[in-house]
Design an enzyme around this catalytic site. Structure first.
Site, mmCIF file in Angstrom:
data_model
loop_
_atom_site.group_PDB
_atom_site.id
_atom_site.type_symbol
_atom_site.label_atom_id
_atom_site.label_comp_id
_atom_site.label_asym_id
_atom_site.label_seq_id
_atom_site.Cartn_x
_atom_site.Cartn_y
_atom_site.Cartn_z
ATOM 1 N N LEU A 1 4.119 1.272 -4.677
ATOM 2 C CA LEU A 1 5.182 0.604 -5.435
ATOM 3 C C LEU A 1 4.664 -0.597 -6.217
ATOM 4 O O LEU A 1 5.447 -1.442 -6.654
ATOM 5 C CB LEU A 1 6.315 0.172 -4.492
ATOM 6 C CG LEU A 1 7.043 1.296 -3.763
ATOM 7 C CD1 LEU A 1 8.159 0.730 -2.894
ATOM 8 C CD2 LEU A 1 7.596 2.335 -4.730
ATOM 9 N N GLY A 2 3.351 -0.688 -6.390
ATOM 10 C CA GLY A 2 2.783 -1.745 -7.220
ATOM 11 C C GLY A 2 2.788 -3.115 -6.583
ATOM 12 O O GLY A 2 2.913 -4.126 -7.274
ATOM 13 N N SER A 3 2.609 -3.178 -5.254
ATOM 14 C CA SER A 3 2.653 -4.478 -4.575
ATOM 15 C C SER A 3 1.510 -5.389 -5.014
ATOM 16 O O SER A 3 1.700 -6.597 -5.154
ATOM 17 C CB SER A 3 2.628 -4.285 -3.054
ATOM 18 O OG SER A 3 1.477 -3.561 -2.648
ATOM 19 N N SER A 4 0.325 -4.835 -5.245
ATOM 20 C CA SER A 4 -0.809 -5.684 -5.629
ATOM 21 C C SER A 4 -0.623 -6.239 -7.038
ATOM 22 O O SER A 4 -0.919 -7.412 -7.301
ATOM 23 C CB SER A 4 -2.133 -4.917 -5.528
ATOM 24 O OG SER A 4 -2.204 -3.888 -6.500
ATOM 25 N N ASP B 1 0.253 -0.817 -13.968
ATOM 26 C CA ASP B 1 1.073 -1.507 -12.972
ATOM 27 C C ASP B 1 1.320 -2.965 -13.339
ATOM 28 O O ASP B 1 2.451 -3.454 -13.268
ATOM 29 C CB ASP B 1 0.410 -1.429 -11.597
ATOM 30 C CG ASP B 1 0.533 -0.050 -10.965
ATOM 31 O OD1 ASP B 1 0.930 0.897 -11.680
ATOM 32 O OD2 ASP B 1 0.228 0.088 -9.768
ATOM 33 N N GLY C 1 0.787 -1.230 0.000
ATOM 34 C CA GLY C 1 0.000 0.000 0.000
ATOM 35 C C GLY C 1 0.815 1.275 0.000
ATOM 36 O O GLY C 1 0.354 2.315 0.481
ATOM 37 N N GLU D 1 -6.239 -7.663 -10.617
ATOM 38 C CA GLU D 1 -6.187 -6.248 -10.236
ATOM 39 C C GLU D 1 -7.585 -5.618 -10.193
ATOM 40 O O GLU D 1 -7.861 -4.762 -9.356
ATOM 41 C CB GLU D 1 -5.300 -5.477 -11.229
ATOM 42 C CG GLU D 1 -3.815 -5.609 -10.982
ATOM 43 C CD GLU D 1 -3.325 -4.675 -9.894
ATOM 44 O OE1 GLU D 1 -3.436 -5.047 -8.708
ATOM 45 O OE2 GLU D 1 -2.853 -3.592 -10.236
#
Length: 402
Positions: free
Chosen positions: A162-165, A222, A159, A211
């Protein structure tokens, strides 16, 4: 059927197969917020990854009482297990078709949500439920109710922009698809390798479906940068992959300050409607910065002198972009603290992503000494921030077979 016992006491079928996948996170080098208003933006992969290990036991019938789908989120010490018979009962519409990325219908997401609510997710981590829902959709859509176990770890703070999901969705889709006929590789080979372009495109489509469950209406940027790596130029919905001529090193500072992306985007739009001409000029300037940055990134540097000159130009563009982001009203006191701290060491920083907290990028010049970097990190961490060093523009999804 032969069984062996794993180090943690679980029974492992000898004919099970295992694969690992890793997918990078991302940063926005330039153009955040302005891209919503027609400007060019540049995103890049970073060498911080989500790692997924997937073990599949295709020999055990889904109706067997031992058959279950397991998910372990190792960093959070959370484990989930759904009996295959329960999944079949609740998701009776699931037809495994790896080659056909399926959107999750409203009815199906309701059924999956009911399954996710059954395990006890700590209240402080309730936001994880959408990610677990994405897992169940991808797993059952690709492998049906076959017995399998997925273990997830990550280098990326969650969160933080940095595009973790997307890294999670891409690495998960990559691992799941690698044990289907949709992806072809020699299962006897060892080491990390990349999939073909067509296979990566399939992974990207599946990751985008994940996503959508997590974010509702993601842009697709992302998951694309996480799948293919390198850098991406995007403007007005068009994505163009670009290749940097030389690596960039960044210090990424996680301020640990949460932010609401929708509120920040709406704030920029509100300011734009109140000051139409002025903000139009701001967005135009950001577009010019992104285009000049693209030219520099793609131009080769022959020696240390030209590398230094190249990095100095990048620093100036990042500094200008940050000033324009401040004009948009998306900075934050924590971001300003990072800017002031790194400036003391003659380093240039800018926020990345939505702003209002989140993460800040600091360019680390090639000739910068390690001792200076260590001092900067120590000072930033003394403020309660988290610091991560990363190379920018590297590989996308990679698979490891053993």
């Amino acid at each position: 059927m032969f069984l062996s016992t794993g180090s943690n006491g679980e029974r492992i079928h000898q004919n099970s197969v295992e694969v690992r996948a890793r997918a990078p996170g991302k940063i926005i080098l330039s153009g955040e917020h302005a891209v919503v208003h027609g400007s060019t933006a540049i995103a890049a992969a970073i060498d911080l990854h989500t790692h997924v290990s997937f073990r599949l036991d295709p020999s055990l019938p889904p109706g067997d009482e031992e058959s279950a789908v397991d998910l372990e989120l190792k960093d959070m010490a959370l484990k989930f297990s759904w009996p295959s018979s329960k999944l079949r009962e609740v998701l009776d519409d699931a037809v495994a078709d790896p080659s056909n990325p399926a959107s999750c219908s409203l009815e199906r997401i309701k059924s999956i949500s009911a399954l996710v609510e059954e395990p006890i997710i700590p209240e402080a981590m309730i936001w994880l439920s959408s990610g677990v829902s994405a897992f169940l959709h991808l797993y059952t859509s690709i492998h049906g109710y076959k017995r399998g176990k997925v273990v997830v770890t990550s280098d990326l703070p969650l969160g933080s922009g940095l595009g973790s999901s997307s890294s999670f969705c891409v690495s998960l889709a990559g691992a799941l698809l690698s044990l289907t006929d949709a992806v072809s590789f020699d299962k006897s080979q060892t080491g990390w390798f990349k999939l073909t372009k067509a296979e990566l495109e399939l992974v990207n489509k599946w990751a985008f479906e994940g996503e959508k469950i997590i974010h509702g209406k993601p842009s697709g940027i992302d998951n694309t940068i996480s799948t293919f790596g390198s850098m991406i130029q995007f403007k007005s919905g068009e994505l163009i992959q670009i290749k940097s001529s030389a690596p960039l090193r960044m210090l990424i500072t996680n301020t640990k300050v949460g932010r609401n992306t929708k509120v920040l985007v709406a704030g920029v739009s509100g300011r734009s409607s109140r000051h139409l001409v002025a903000m139009s000029s701001v967005f135009t300037a950001v577009d010019c910065i992104s285009k000049e940055l693209l030219t520099i990134l793609e131009s080769p540097a022959a020696d240390d002198i030209s590398v230094t000159a190249r990095e100095e130009k990048i620093e100036e563009l990042l500094e200008m972009n940050q000033g324009l982001l401040q004009c948009m009203g998306v900075s934050h006191s924590s971001i300003e603290t990072v800017l002031q701290t790194t400036l003391k060491y003659k380093l240039t920083s800018k926020l990345t992503g939505a702003g209002g907290g989140g993460c800040v990028l600091t360019l680390l010049p090639t000739l910068l000494s390690c001792s200076i970097v260590d001092k900067v990190i120590a000072e930033l961490e003394s403020c309660g921030f988290q610091c991560l060093k990363a190379e920018v523009g590297g590989e996308g999804l990679e698979i490891f077979s053993r």
